[in-house]
Design an enzyme around this catalytic site. Structure first.
Site, mmCIF file in Angstrom:
data_model
loop_
_atom_site.group_PDB
_atom_site.id
_atom_site.type_symbol
_atom_site.label_atom_id
_atom_site.label_comp_id
_atom_site.label_asym_id
_atom_site.label_seq_id
_atom_site.Cartn_x
_atom_site.Cartn_y
_atom_site.Cartn_z
ATOM 1 N N CYS A 116 61.004 10.212 13.290
ATOM 2 C CA CYS A 116 60.320 10.977 12.234
ATOM 3 C C CYS A 116 59.447 10.094 11.338
ATOM 4 C CB CYS A 116 61.322 11.771 11.407
ATOM 5 S SG CYS A 116 62.126 13.044 12.396
ATOM 6 N N HIS A 264 58.101 13.851 4.546
ATOM 7 C CA HIS A 264 58.482 14.325 5.871
ATOM 8 C C HIS A 264 59.214 15.668 5.753
ATOM 9 C CE1 HIS A 264 59.870 14.733 9.831
ATOM 10 N NE2 HIS A 264 61.139 14.484 9.536
ATOM 11 N N ASN A 294 60.944 21.178 11.405
ATOM 12 C CA ASN A 294 60.778 19.728 11.456
ATOM 13 C C ASN A 294 60.023 19.363 12.738
ATOM 14 O OD1 ASN A 294 61.055 16.950 11.652
ATOM 15 N ND2 ASN A 294 63.253 16.928 11.214
HETATM 16 N N1 COA Z 1 74.098 28.360 11.676
HETATM 17 C C1 COA Z 1 75.249 28.732 11.083
HETATM 18 N N2 COA Z 1 76.242 27.853 10.792
HETATM 19 C C2 COA Z 1 76.028 26.563 11.110
HETATM 20 C C3 COA Z 1 74.840 26.128 11.734
HETATM 21 C C4 COA Z 1 73.872 27.090 12.025
HETATM 22 N N3 COA Z 1 72.683 26.770 12.602
HETATM 23 N N4 COA Z 1 74.934 24.804 11.926
HETATM 24 C C5 COA Z 1 76.108 24.403 11.434
HETATM 25 N N5 COA Z 1 76.779 25.465 10.938
HETATM 26 C C6 COA Z 1 78.103 25.514 10.311
HETATM 27 C C7 COA Z 1 78.936 24.303 10.616
HETATM 28 O O1 COA Z 1 79.607 24.493 11.844
HETATM 29 C C8 COA Z 1 79.885 24.264 9.429
HETATM 30 O O2 COA Z 1 80.901 25.204 9.645
HETATM 31 P P1 COA Z 1 82.399 24.928 9.126
HETATM 32 O O3 COA Z 1 82.301 24.766 7.643
HETATM 33 O O4 COA Z 1 83.128 26.153 9.559
HETATM 34 O O5 COA Z 1 82.828 23.670 9.828
HETATM 35 C C9 COA Z 1 79.018 24.784 8.274
HETATM 36 O O6 COA Z 1 77.922 25.480 8.887
HETATM 37 C C10 COA Z 1 78.499 23.706 7.352
HETATM 38 O O7 COA Z 1 77.949 22.713 8.124
HETATM 39 P P2 COA Z 1 77.466 21.380 7.465
HETATM 40 O O8 COA Z 1 76.967 20.478 8.546
HETATM 41 O O9 COA Z 1 78.478 20.850 6.541
HETATM 42 O O10 COA Z 1 76.221 21.879 6.612
HETATM 43 P P3 COA Z 1 75.318 21.058 5.641
HETATM 44 O O11 COA Z 1 75.397 21.660 4.308
HETATM 45 O O12 COA Z 1 75.515 19.577 5.739
HETATM 46 O O13 COA Z 1 73.857 21.360 6.203
HETATM 47 C C11 COA Z 1 72.151 20.362 7.545
HETATM 48 C C12 COA Z 1 73.517 20.985 7.516
HETATM 49 C C13 COA Z 1 71.857 19.888 8.944
HETATM 50 C C14 COA Z 1 71.108 21.404 7.151
HETATM 51 C C15 COA Z 1 72.080 19.176 6.553
HETATM 52 O O14 COA Z 1 73.193 18.331 6.727
HETATM 53 C C16 COA Z 1 70.823 18.362 6.681
HETATM 54 O O15 COA Z 1 69.740 18.836 6.426
HETATM 55 N N6 COA Z 1 70.942 17.085 7.013
HETATM 56 C C17 COA Z 1 69.796 16.222 7.190
HETATM 57 C C18 COA Z 1 69.064 16.632 8.412
HETATM 58 C C19 COA Z 1 67.855 15.838 8.661
HETATM 59 O O16 COA Z 1 67.192 15.438 7.743
HETATM 60 N N7 COA Z 1 67.577 15.626 9.928
HETATM 61 C C20 COA Z 1 66.405 15.043 10.414
HETATM 62 C C21 COA Z 1 66.116 13.704 9.867
HETATM 63 S S1 COA Z 1 64.572 13.289 10.444
#
Ligand code: COA
Length: 337
Positions: A116, A264, A294
């Site tokens: 990225c 980004h 993204n």
């Molecule tokens: N739809 C519904 N539920 C989902 C899901 C989806 N697409 N993806 C994950 N979940 C669930 C998980 O299984 C988890 O369930 P549980 O509580 O029963 O275990 C719950 O949602 C919470 O998941 P979690 O991973 O803790 O959510 P989060 O608040 O951390 O948000 C992201 C997830 C990915 C949006 C966040 O962590 C993020 O943006 N991280 C950075 C990503 C990034 O920048 N990536 C690219 C870098 S270039």
């Protein structure tokens, strides 16, 4: 003697026409529009029609717009740098297929793999190549087709809902005119390889087995991206402000001197958090993650192209671009138009 500077002469972007909404994804996996919007700010993204559009097709369209905006022909370019994490084939790189489609003679081209942050890595290299007079003009492209590489099923939902397809391109060219202040003012880049496995695709890989991919790897989903989302989030909100301030200092500028911030597009929450921490007004921040998701290496050049199309890159405008991604990689660039 004045020092030669490099400037961004034109920008372009292209996204496939096929719109995929959050509700469309909810047909394929256990997710919802509310979950995706609330966690990431994404409303829809664009996907290629599989088998019909290649990464190089998207890159070609974006490059053609950047060339047209700069008033140039493909033959005016001396070198192509293409950043991607979703290559058209194992080898050669996507840049060679772009090279073929653009019709640029025998100029060199190369793919850069810095995920990225890839566009900023490529921009930095183009800046150096132009300032040292190796080349007059470098075409810098960010291009991704993620839709054919993510797991569009409940097992892959944490990553699959975040990504989209698109391409962005800029022309970096020499500016020897002392009366024209347009320039890439500074670029700072970093990496931390010890976190490489926090966001990666393991297979196919040359280190894994007798063959780079096995049926077992496919069945186990090791061919799909894996991410420790919270870990990535935490590092992104730390590293992005850090490198932005480092680059501002390198350019002898303050936050108030920046007209536009192009972060980004990984997660709107990341960008809102950073803006809040640094006290950046919302009207100075450009985002398009709601429409495109993204697009990794393509996100920042796509934002640049949208800014140019909207008339927001007038002469004298100073833009700061900052990215974080897999590797980990992060970086920032300050550019005066
Ligand atoms: N739809 C519904 N539920 C989902 C899901 C989806 N697409 N993806 C994950 N979940 C669930 C998980 O299984 C988890 O369930 P549980 O509580 O029963 O275990 C719950 O949602 C919470 O998941 P979690 O991973 O803790 O959510 P989060 O608040 O951390 O948000 C992201 C997830 C990915 C949006 C966040 O962590 C993020 O943006 N991280 C950075 C990503 C990034 O920048 N990536 C690219 C870098 S270039």
């Amino acid at each position: 003697m004045t020092t030669r500077r490099a400037r961004i002469a034109g920008t372009g972007m292209y996204v496939p026409e096929r719109v995929v909404t959050n509700d469309d994804l909810a047909q394929l996996m256990d997710t919802s529009d509310a979950w995706i919007r609330q966690r990431s700010g994404i409303v829809e993204r664009r996907f290629v029609v599989p088998g019909e559009q290649t990464p190089a097709d998207l890159a070609t369209r974006a490059s053609q717009e950047a060339l047209a905006v700069a008033g140039l022909e493909p033959g005016d370019v001396d070198c192509i740098l293409l950043a991607t994490l979703s290559a058209q084939h194992e080898f050669p790189g996507t840049s060679f297929f772009l090279h073929e489609q653009l019709g640029v003679g025998e100029i060199p081209c190369v793919d850069l793999r810095a995920q990225c942050s890839g566009f900023l890595y490529a921009l930095s290299m183009a800046d150096s190549l132009v300032r040292t007079a190796r080349y007059e003009r470098v075409l810098v492209v960010g291009c991704e087709v993620h839709s054919t590489g993510v797991e569009l099923a409940t097992r892959g939902r944490d990553v699959a809902v975040l990504f989209g397809d698109g391409a962005g391109a800029v022309i970096v060219e020499a500016n020897d005119d002392p009366s024209d202040s347009a320039a890439i003012l500074d670029v700072r880049l970093h990496a931390e390889g010890r976190h490489a496995r926090k966001l990666w695709i393991e297979a196919p890989g040359a280190s894994l087995a007798k063959t780079r991919v096995t049926h077992e790897m496919i069945d186990d989903g090791r061919i799909f991206p894996k991410m420790d989302g919270r870990f990535v989030f935490k590092h992104a909100v730390t590293r992005m402000p850090e490198v932005l301030l480092e680059t501002l200092s390198g350019a002898s500028l303050k936050l108030e001197d920046i007209d536009l911030f192009l972060f980004h597009q990984a997660n709107l929450r990341i960008n809102e958090y950073i803006s809040q921490q640094l006290g950046i007004p919302a009207e100075k921040c450009l985002n398009n993650i709601d429409r495109y998701g993204n697009c990794s290496a393509a996100s920042i050049p796509m934002l640049l192209a949208e800014a140019q199309r909207a008339g927001r890159l007038s002469p004298g405008t100073v833009a700061a671009m900052t990215a974080f991604g897999s590797g980990f990689t992060w970086g920032s660039a300050i550019v005066r138009f």
